[in-house]
Design a protein around this motif. Structure first.
Motif, PDB file in Angstrom:
ATOM      1  N   ARG A 162       0.821  -1.209   0.000  1.00  0.00           N
ATOM      2  CA  ARG A 162       0.000   0.000   0.000  1.00  0.00           C
ATOM      3  C   ARG A 162       0.856   1.261   0.000  1.00  0.00           C
ATOM      4  O   ARG A 162       0.562   2.243  -0.689  1.00  0.00           O
ATOM      5  N   MET A 163       1.945   1.198   0.750  1.00  0.00           N
ATOM      6  CA  MET A 163       2.859   2.358   0.788  1.00  0.00           C
ATOM      7  C   MET A 163       3.504   2.574  -0.579  1.00  0.00           C
ATOM      8  O   MET A 163       3.684   3.714  -1.021  1.00  0.00           O
ATOM      9  N   ASP A 164       3.849   1.447  -1.245  1.00  0.00           N
ATOM     10  CA  ASP A 164       4.452   1.550  -2.578  1.00  0.00           C
ATOM     11  C   ASP A 164       3.447   2.204  -3.550  1.00  0.00           C
ATOM     12  O   ASP A 164       3.827   3.030  -4.389  1.00  0.00           O
ATOM     13  N   LYS A 165       2.171   1.818  -3.440  1.00  0.00           N
ATOM     14  CA  LYS A 165       1.128   2.403  -4.309  1.00  0.00           C
ATOM     15  C   LYS A 165       0.994   3.912  -4.049  1.00  0.00           C
ATOM     16  O   LYS A 165       0.899   4.703  -4.994  1.00  0.00           O
ATOM     17  N   LEU A 166       0.976   4.300  -2.761  1.00  0.00           N
ATOM     18  CA  LEU A 166       0.884   5.710  -2.434  1.00  0.00           C
ATOM     19  C   LEU A 166       2.078   6.493  -2.974  1.00  0.00           C
ATOM     20  O   LEU A 166       1.933   7.614  -3.462  1.00  0.00           O
TER      21      LEU A 166
END
Length: 202
Positions: free
Chosen positions: A194-198
């Motif tokens: 999720r952090m990578d997507k953000l």
């Protein structure tokens, strides 16, 4: 050889006292009547020949008669035969070699197992009844103390192991812990994704 007559005489007296005193053992003794057992021990230069009759056993250093059964072994191994359960394991290990009619050995071991071993009766003719009884009681107390000491040690070891096992996790606890670790790893991987997507959206 002077040792052999002395040894055969002592053994003959002991065996007759042990095996032919108790009337309840008569049926078991009769199975050995007429049998000859030859015992060859590594520690002795000549064999011991046991000739069984209905009333007694004669122990000789030599005999021209053909033995029904021959046993080859060591003194320390023969002493283990006080327990009849030892016969088969000792034969399998090769410590006790039996040739001929194995039933002769089995019946003798069975008789020894039935016999009551009272050291006081054996010692009495040599040192007197009172001294023999005293020595037997002292030996009995020593054996009793040794047994209770061993039992205490076994109890201590059992308690220690139980405590150790209480400290160590049980099988279900290990499974639960592994599942919790897997769940935590999955959660961490999902958070990183999720952090990578953000990061990508920026």
């Amino acid at each position: 050889m002077l040792l052999t007559p002395l040894l055969t005489g002592a053994l003959e007296t002991s065996l007759n006292s042990l095996l032919f005193r108790d009337r309840s053992m008569k049926a078991a003794r009769l199975r050995l009547a007429g049998k000859i057992l030859r015992i060859e021990l590594q520690e002795l230069a000549s064999p011991l020949v046991l000739i069984f009759s209905e009333q007694r056993v004669d122990v000789l250093g030599q005999s021209e008669d053909t033995a029904d059964c021959t046993v080859r072994s060591r003194v320390s191994v023969l002493l283990k035969l006080r327990d009849r359960q030892q016969l088969s394991p000792l034969m399998r290990s090769g410590e006790l070699i039996v040739e001929g009619d194995i039933q002769v050995v089995q019946q003798l071991v069975g008789l020894l197992d039935l016999a009551e071993w009272d050291p006081a009766e054996w010692l009495a003719p040599y040192i007197g009844d009172i001294a023999a009884q005293g020595i037997t009681q002292v030996l009995g107390k020593g054996a009793s103390l040794l047994r209770s000491g061993l039992q205490r040690q076994q109890h201590y070891v059992a308690e220690t192991l139980t405590e150790e096992w209480r400290v160590a996790p049980g099988p279900l606890e290990v499974v639960w812990f592994n599942e919790e670790v897997d769940a935590t790893v999955r959660s961490a991987e999902a958070l990183i994704a999720r952090m990578d997507k953000l990061e990508g959206k920026r």
